[in-house]
Design a protein around this motif. Structure first.
Motif, PDB file in Angstrom:
ATOM      1  N   VAL A  60       0.858  -1.186   0.000  1.00  0.00           N
ATOM      2  CA  VAL A  60       0.000   0.000   0.000  1.00  0.00           C
ATOM      3  C   VAL A  60       0.893   1.235   0.000  1.00  0.00           C
ATOM      4  N   TYR A  61       0.707   2.076  -1.027  1.00  0.00           N
ATOM      5  CA  TYR A  61       1.546   3.259  -1.201  1.00  0.00           C
ATOM      6  C   TYR A  61       0.709   4.529  -1.064  1.00  0.00           C
ATOM      7  N   GLU A  62       1.375   5.547  -0.619  1.00  0.00           N
ATOM      8  CA  GLU A  62       0.828   6.893  -0.636  1.00  0.00           C
ATOM      9  C   GLU A  62       1.900   7.782  -1.256  1.00  0.00           C
ATOM     10  N   GLY A  63       1.679   8.104  -2.542  1.00  0.00           N
ATOM     11  CA  GLY A  63       2.727   8.729  -3.325  1.00  0.00           C
ATOM     12  C   GLY A  63       3.794   7.680  -3.608  1.00  0.00           C
ATOM     13  N   ASP A  64       5.038   8.002  -3.324  1.00  0.00           N
ATOM     14  CA  ASP A  64       6.141   7.049  -3.491  1.00  0.00           C
ATOM     15  C   ASP A  64       6.499   6.336  -2.182  1.00  0.00           C
ATOM     16  N   THR A  65       5.702   6.553  -1.167  1.00  0.00           N
ATOM     17  CA  THR A  65       6.019   5.993   0.151  1.00  0.00           C
ATOM     18  C   THR A  65       5.174   4.746   0.420  1.00  0.00           C
ATOM     19  N   LEU A  66       5.841   3.671   0.806  1.00  0.00           N
ATOM     20  CA  LEU A  66       5.131   2.449   1.202  1.00  0.00           C
ATOM     21  C   LEU A  66       4.631   2.642   2.632  1.00  0.00           C
ATOM     22  N   VAL A  67       3.320   2.675   2.789  1.00  0.00           N
ATOM     23  CA  VAL A  67       2.762   2.926   4.123  1.00  0.00           C
ATOM     24  C   VAL A  67       2.317   1.633   4.816  1.00  0.00           C
ATOM     25  N   TYR A  68       1.927   0.601   4.038  1.00  0.00           N
ATOM     26  CA  TYR A  68       1.497  -0.671   4.628  1.00  0.00           C
ATOM     27  C   TYR A  68       2.007  -1.826   3.770  1.00  0.00           C
ATOM     28  N   SER A  69       2.245  -2.932   4.444  1.00  0.00           N
ATOM     29  CA  SER A  69       2.635  -4.173   3.760  1.00  0.00           C
ATOM     30  C   SER A  69       1.899  -5.309   4.461  1.00  0.00           C
ATOM     31  N   PHE A  70       0.996  -5.996   3.728  1.00  0.00           N
ATOM     32  CA  PHE A  70       0.126  -7.001   4.337  1.00  0.00           C
ATOM     33  C   PHE A  70       0.322  -8.367   3.672  1.00  0.00           C
ATOM     34  N   VAL A  71       0.258  -9.427   4.489  1.00  0.00           N
ATOM     35  CA  VAL A  71       0.161 -10.784   3.943  1.00  0.00           C
ATOM     36  C   VAL A  71      -1.257 -10.970   3.423  1.00  0.00           C
ATOM     37  N   ALA A  72      -1.375 -11.501   2.205  1.00  0.00           N
ATOM     38  CA  ALA A  72      -2.688 -11.633   1.574  1.00  0.00           C
ATOM     39  C   ALA A  72      -2.866 -13.036   1.019  1.00  0.00           C
ATOM     40  N   SER A  73      -4.111 -13.359   0.664  1.00  0.00           N
ATOM     41  CA  SER A  73      -4.448 -14.605  -0.016  1.00  0.00           C
ATOM     42  C   SER A  73      -5.370 -14.269  -1.179  1.00  0.00           C
TER      43      SER A  73
END
Length: 262
Positions: free
Chosen positions: A153-166
């Motif tokens: 999950v990005y906001e502009g060029d910044t990664l704000v969240y990183s989630f494990v997904a299925s």
């Protein structure tokens, strides 16, 4: 004879008598038999009925008994050796048990048995007349990587969240560039009779909307697919943990771009 002559003879006789007495005494004491005869004890009034005899102890010699060799050999030859019976197992026919297949109920297997190679959505909603992408002027961006089973999950060029997904099993999740087109706090999937918290609808497929949501909740309150995040398990949607889905739901806006790729 005069008196003086008698007096001289008397000492000589006394001396002679003493010498004779000493001689006899020495003789009797020097000879045991003479001493025994002279100093023997008084004779008893009754006769002796016993006598002490010293008998030498016989020296015994143990003589081994030698058995004739022929008798010993015949004795061993006459022994009958009875062999110990050997138990022979009797073959018993045991029917082979019928092997019944063991079914392990897993979300992926269950879903594949129901629907194969068909993207399926949990949330049913009316398809809008104009499905074009809504206008969006923000800088938010969601990227889903199917090969990694991960969401960035990005906001502009910044990664704000990183989630494990299925994502969907059997490649049920469509790839491409989509947009958040609906937000529902707790959507109901009539096809599977499940509730999907933090729903973000992203694209339509055959009259059904696929989206991003938290782990589904069954009617009895149990969480479906708990412990399987990070593997393709859904029916086509992108699934997050309950906490991560709530965070994303609060962060995302209508029109936020969502890219799904390998």
């Amino acid at each position: 004879m005069s008196t003086t002559g008698r007096i001289r003879i008397l000492p000589a006789l006394m001396l002679f008598t003493i010498i004779i007495g000493i001689g006899f005494a020495l003789f009797f004491f020097a000879t045991p038999r003479a001493g025994a005869a002279m100093f023997a004890a008084s004779t008893p009034t009754h006769a002796n009925n016993w006598a002490y005899v010293e008998i030498p102890k016989a020296m015994g010699t143990v003589t081994p008994i030698a058995f004739p060799t022929q008798i010993v050999q015949e004795s061993f030859a006459n022994q009958i050796v009875v062999p110990k019976p050997t138990q022979t197992p009797t073959a018993t026919f045991t029917p082979s048990p019928t092997l019944e297949p063991t079914f392990t109920e897993t979300p992926g297997t269950l879903a594949m048995e129901v629907i194969e190679n068909t993207p399926t959505a949990e949330y049913v909603a009316p398809e809008p007349a104009d499905p074009s992408a809504p206008s969006y002027g923000g800088v938010k961006y969601i990227l889903v990587d199917i090969s990694e089973q991960h969401m960035y999950v990005y906001e502009g060029d910044t990664l704000v969240y990183s989630f494990v997904a299925s994502t969907g099993m059997n490649n049920a999740t469509r790839t491409g560039l989509f947009y958040v087109q609906s937000k529902i706090p707790n959507a109901y999937g009539a096809t599977w009779n499940i509730w999907m918290p933090s729903w973000l609808g992203i694209y339509w497929s055959a009259g059904l909307e696929n989206g991003i949501h938290a782990l589904p909740i069954l009617p009895n309150g149990a969480t479906l697919w708990a412990g399987y995040l990070g593997s393709p398990i859904s029916y086509g949607c992108v699934v997050l943990s309950s906490y991560d889905a709530q965070v994303l739901y609060n962060w995302a806006e209508i029109g936020t771009p969502v890219e799904i790729r390998w």
